[in-house]
Design a protein around this motif. Structure first.
Motif, mmCIF file in Angstrom:
data_model
loop_
_atom_site.group_PDB
_atom_site.id
_atom_site.type_symbol
_atom_site.label_atom_id
_atom_site.label_comp_id
_atom_site.label_asym_id
_atom_site.label_seq_id
_atom_site.Cartn_x
_atom_site.Cartn_y
_atom_site.Cartn_z
ATOM 1 N N GLU A 142 0.854 -1.187 0.000
ATOM 2 C CA GLU A 142 0.000 0.000 0.000
ATOM 3 C C GLU A 142 0.888 1.236 0.000
ATOM 4 O OE1 GLU A 142 -3.715 2.005 2.495
ATOM 5 O OE2 GLU A 142 -2.775 0.152 3.196
ATOM 6 N N SER A 143 0.657 2.149 -0.932
ATOM 7 C CA SER A 143 1.453 3.375 -1.014
ATOM 8 C C SER A 143 0.585 4.520 -1.510
ATOM 9 C CB SER A 143 2.627 3.183 -1.975
ATOM 10 O OG SER A 143 3.324 4.402 -2.177
ATOM 11 N N ARG A 144 0.807 5.688 -0.961
ATOM 12 C CA ARG A 144 0.060 6.874 -1.392
ATOM 13 C C ARG A 144 0.788 7.630 -2.498
ATOM 14 N NH1 ARG A 144 -4.002 8.753 1.911
ATOM 15 N NH2 ARG A 144 -3.640 10.884 1.197
ATOM 16 N N THR A 145 2.066 7.303 -2.721
ATOM 17 C CA THR A 145 2.866 8.124 -3.644
ATOM 18 C C THR A 145 3.481 7.374 -4.817
ATOM 19 O OG1 THR A 145 4.822 7.811 -2.253
ATOM 20 C CG2 THR A 145 3.453 9.755 -1.811
ATOM 21 N N LYS A 146 3.659 6.054 -4.703
ATOM 22 C CA LYS A 146 4.344 5.314 -5.769
ATOM 23 C C LYS A 146 3.493 4.174 -6.300
ATOM 24 C CE LYS A 146 9.043 6.184 -4.088
ATOM 25 N NZ LYS A 146 10.319 5.549 -3.660
ATOM 26 N N TRP A 147 3.537 3.998 -7.619
ATOM 27 C CA TRP A 147 2.839 2.873 -8.247
ATOM 28 C C TRP A 147 3.710 1.626 -8.210
ATOM 29 C CZ3 TRP A 147 -2.050 3.536 -8.518
ATOM 30 C CH2 TRP A 147 -2.578 4.823 -8.763
ATOM 31 N N GLY A 148 5.006 1.819 -8.159
ATOM 32 C CA GLY A 148 5.924 0.695 -8.081
ATOM 33 C C GLY A 148 7.282 1.183 -7.645
ATOM 34 N N SER A 149 8.134 0.252 -7.242
ATOM 35 C CA SER A 149 9.496 0.638 -6.862
ATOM 36 C C SER A 149 10.435 -0.538 -7.074
ATOM 37 C CB SER A 149 9.557 1.092 -5.399
ATOM 38 O OG SER A 149 9.334 0.001 -4.529
ATOM 39 N N CYS A 150 11.720 -0.206 -7.230
ATOM 40 C CA CYS A 150 12.760 -1.208 -7.389
ATOM 41 C C CYS A 150 13.919 -0.811 -6.483
ATOM 42 C CB CYS A 150 13.222 -1.273 -8.849
ATOM 43 S SG CYS A 150 14.652 -2.347 -9.126
ATOM 44 N N SER A 151 14.295 -1.697 -5.572
ATOM 45 C CA SER A 151 15.391 -1.394 -4.655
ATOM 46 C C SER A 151 16.719 -1.820 -5.270
ATOM 47 C CB SER A 151 15.182 -2.124 -3.323
ATOM 48 O OG SER A 151 15.313 -3.523 -3.503
ATOM 49 N N SER A 152 17.804 -1.361 -4.666
ATOM 50 C CA SER A 152 19.134 -1.683 -5.181
ATOM 51 C C SER A 152 19.447 -3.172 -5.071
ATOM 52 C CB SER A 152 20.196 -0.876 -4.421
ATOM 53 O OG SER A 152 20.119 -1.139 -3.025
ATOM 54 N N ASP A 153 18.726 -3.890 -4.205
ATOM 55 C CA ASP A 153 18.949 -5.336 -4.096
ATOM 56 C C ASP A 153 17.902 -6.138 -4.877
ATOM 57 O OD1 ASP A 153 16.898 -4.639 -2.440
ATOM 58 O OD2 ASP A 153 17.610 -5.731 -0.686
ATOM 59 N N LYS A 154 17.331 -5.489 -5.905
ATOM 60 C CA LYS A 154 16.464 -6.149 -6.894
ATOM 61 C C LYS A 154 15.121 -6.625 -6.330
ATOM 62 C CE LYS A 154 20.285 -7.626 -9.848
ATOM 63 N NZ LYS A 154 20.888 -8.740 -10.609
ATOM 64 N N LYS A 155 14.623 -5.920 -5.340
ATOM 65 C CA LYS A 155 13.305 -6.232 -4.802
ATOM 66 C C LYS A 155 12.279 -5.263 -5.392
ATOM 67 C CE LYS A 155 15.053 -8.070 -0.409
ATOM 68 N NZ LYS A 155 15.037 -7.936 1.066
ATOM 69 N N LEU A 156 11.234 -5.799 -6.003
ATOM 70 C CA LEU A 156 10.205 -4.976 -6.631
ATOM 71 C C LEU A 156 8.957 -4.928 -5.760
ATOM 72 C CD1 LEU A 156 10.300 -6.069 -10.390
ATOM 73 C CD2 LEU A 156 11.777 -4.461 -9.180
ATOM 74 N N THR A 157 8.318 -3.762 -5.729
ATOM 75 C CA THR A 157 7.020 -3.636 -5.078
ATOM 76 C C THR A 157 6.044 -2.968 -6.032
ATOM 77 O OG1 THR A 157 7.443 -1.442 -4.106
ATOM 78 C CG2 THR A 157 8.108 -3.375 -2.814
ATOM 79 N N PHE A 158 4.777 -3.317 -5.899
ATOM 80 C CA PHE A 158 3.728 -2.741 -6.721
ATOM 81 C C PHE A 158 2.556 -2.338 -5.837
ATOM 82 C CE2 PHE A 158 6.148 -5.525 -9.487
ATOM 83 C CZ PHE A 158 6.376 -4.699 -10.582
ATOM 84 N N ASN A 159 2.010 -1.165 -6.108
ATOM 85 C CA ASN A 159 0.896 -0.622 -5.350
ATOM 86 C C ASN A 159 -0.374 -1.422 -5.652
ATOM 87 O OD1 ASN A 159 -1.172 1.032 -4.280
ATOM 88 N ND2 ASN A 159 0.040 2.873 -4.638
ATOM 89 N N TYR A 160 -1.062 -1.877 -4.612
ATOM 90 C CA TYR A 160 -2.274 -2.677 -4.815
ATOM 91 C C TYR A 160 -3.325 -1.950 -5.653
ATOM 92 C CZ TYR A 160 -5.236 -0.086 -1.506
ATOM 93 O OH TYR A 160 -6.000 0.885 -0.886
ATOM 94 N N ARG A 161 -3.279 -0.597 -5.633
ATOM 95 C CA ARG A 161 -4.267 0.176 -6.388
ATOM 96 C C ARG A 161 -4.103 0.031 -7.901
ATOM 97 N NH1 ARG A 161 -4.091 5.530 -5.943
ATOM 98 N NH2 ARG A 161 -2.055 5.709 -4.959
ATOM 99 N N LEU A 162 -2.986 -0.559 -8.335
ATOM 100 C CA LEU A 162 -2.805 -0.803 -9.767
ATOM 101 C C LEU A 162 -3.899 -1.705 -10.324
ATOM 102 C CD1 LEU A 162 1.038 -1.303 -10.274
ATOM 103 C CD2 LEU A 162 -0.406 0.430 -11.346
ATOM 104 N N ALA A 163 -4.504 -2.530 -9.455
ATOM 105 C CA ALA A 163 -5.579 -3.418 -9.906
ATOM 106 C C ALA A 163 -6.766 -2.622 -10.436
ATOM 107 C CB ALA A 163 -6.025 -4.328 -8.773
ATOM 108 N N MET A 164 -6.814 -1.324 -10.148
ATOM 109 C CA MET A 164 -7.892 -0.469 -10.640
ATOM 110 C C MET A 164 -7.612 0.026 -12.059
ATOM 111 S SD MET A 164 -8.528 1.792 -7.181
ATOM 112 C CE MET A 164 -8.429 1.030 -5.554
ATOM 113 N N ALA A 165 -6.361 -0.086 -12.517
ATOM 114 C CA ALA A 165 -5.956 0.455 -13.815
ATOM 115 C C ALA A 165 -6.154 -0.558 -14.940
ATOM 116 C CB ALA A 165 -4.493 0.876 -13.754
ATOM 117 N N PRO A 166 -6.234 -0.085 -16.186
ATOM 118 C CA PRO A 166 -6.300 -1.009 -17.324
ATOM 119 C C PRO A 166 -5.045 -1.884 -17.386
ATOM 120 C CG PRO A 166 -6.894 1.223 -17.987
ATOM 121 C CD PRO A 166 -6.331 1.325 -16.602
#
Length: 217
Positions: A142-166
């Motif tokens: 859950e994030s208020r500012t980012k749709w996704g992120s990638c850390s320097s150690d190759k860990k990806l996160t995605f905002n659950y709200r993306l499920a609302m997008a096409p």
């Protein structure tokens, strides 16, 4: 690079090339790119940015305002919510029964988390194969500012709200974060790689900038 303007830190990327003048571009999600002649000094670039500091801040504030999340939602059977770019009545997405608002909100968030996890899991396989990269972990957050992120150690996160997008917008965010496994900065090489997989990625950025504020609980 970055400058400080009226107690605000403004970060920007610089692209050098065969050109006569310095130009400034701010995309729909607030990324700043300065294009400068090949041998332009850092001092000249910073000076140019400082001269346009007020205009830049006004633009960034306008983008931030457009992305603000509304605070009110109708949690009832006929309340409408987005899923994969389309509006659905609440009762079409989850069981409503006689549940109170807080329980409905909790269950709807669970629905979006599960949906996002499923969709990202299905879609990311194709693109990581195409890009020849493999993230260490993939998490839905859950994030208020980012749709996704990638850390320097190759860990990806995605905002659950993306499920609302096409789907194609979800694909863009997936591609964006996977490309960060190759290029951590938003430099020319990064955007060239994104464009090689999704040539119309700017349309997806515009969608998130324009409709992101309505993709909320």
């Amino acid at each position: 690079m970055k400058i400080e303007f009226e107690n605000n830190i403004i970060e920007f990327n610089v692209q050098y090339g065969k050109r006569k003048k310095i130009s400034l571009h701010i995309d729909s999600i607030g990324h700043i790119t300065v294009k400068a002649p090949k041998d332009t000094s850092e001092e000249i670039i910073i000076s140019a940015m400082e001269q346009h500091g007020k205009l830049i801040m006004e633009k960034l504030q306008a983008i931030a305002k457009a992305q603000e999340i509304p605070k009110t939602r109708e949690y009832q059977e006929e309340g409408k919510f987005l899923h994969l770019g389309k509006e659905y009545f609440l009762h079409e997405l989850i069981e409503t029964g006689e549940l109170m608002e807080e329980e409905l909100k909790k269950n709807l968030k669970k629905f979006y988390f599960a949906s996002c996890k499923k969709i990202v899991g299905e879609r990311i396989t194709r693109y990581q194969t195409e890009l020849r990269v493999k993230p260490k972990t993939i998490d839905i957050v859950e994030s208020r500012t980012k749709w996704g992120s990638c850390s320097s150690d190759k860990k990806l996160t995605f905002n659950y709200r993306l499920a609302m997008a096409p789907i194609e917008v979800i694909d863009y965010v997936i591609i964006h974060e996977l490309c960060h496994l190759l290029h951590m900065n938003h430099d020319r090489s990064f955007w060239r790689r994104v464009g090689s997989i999704m040539p119309d990625y700017k349309e997806k950025q515009d969608y998130l900038a324009r409709y992101g504020q309505s993709m909320t609980l």
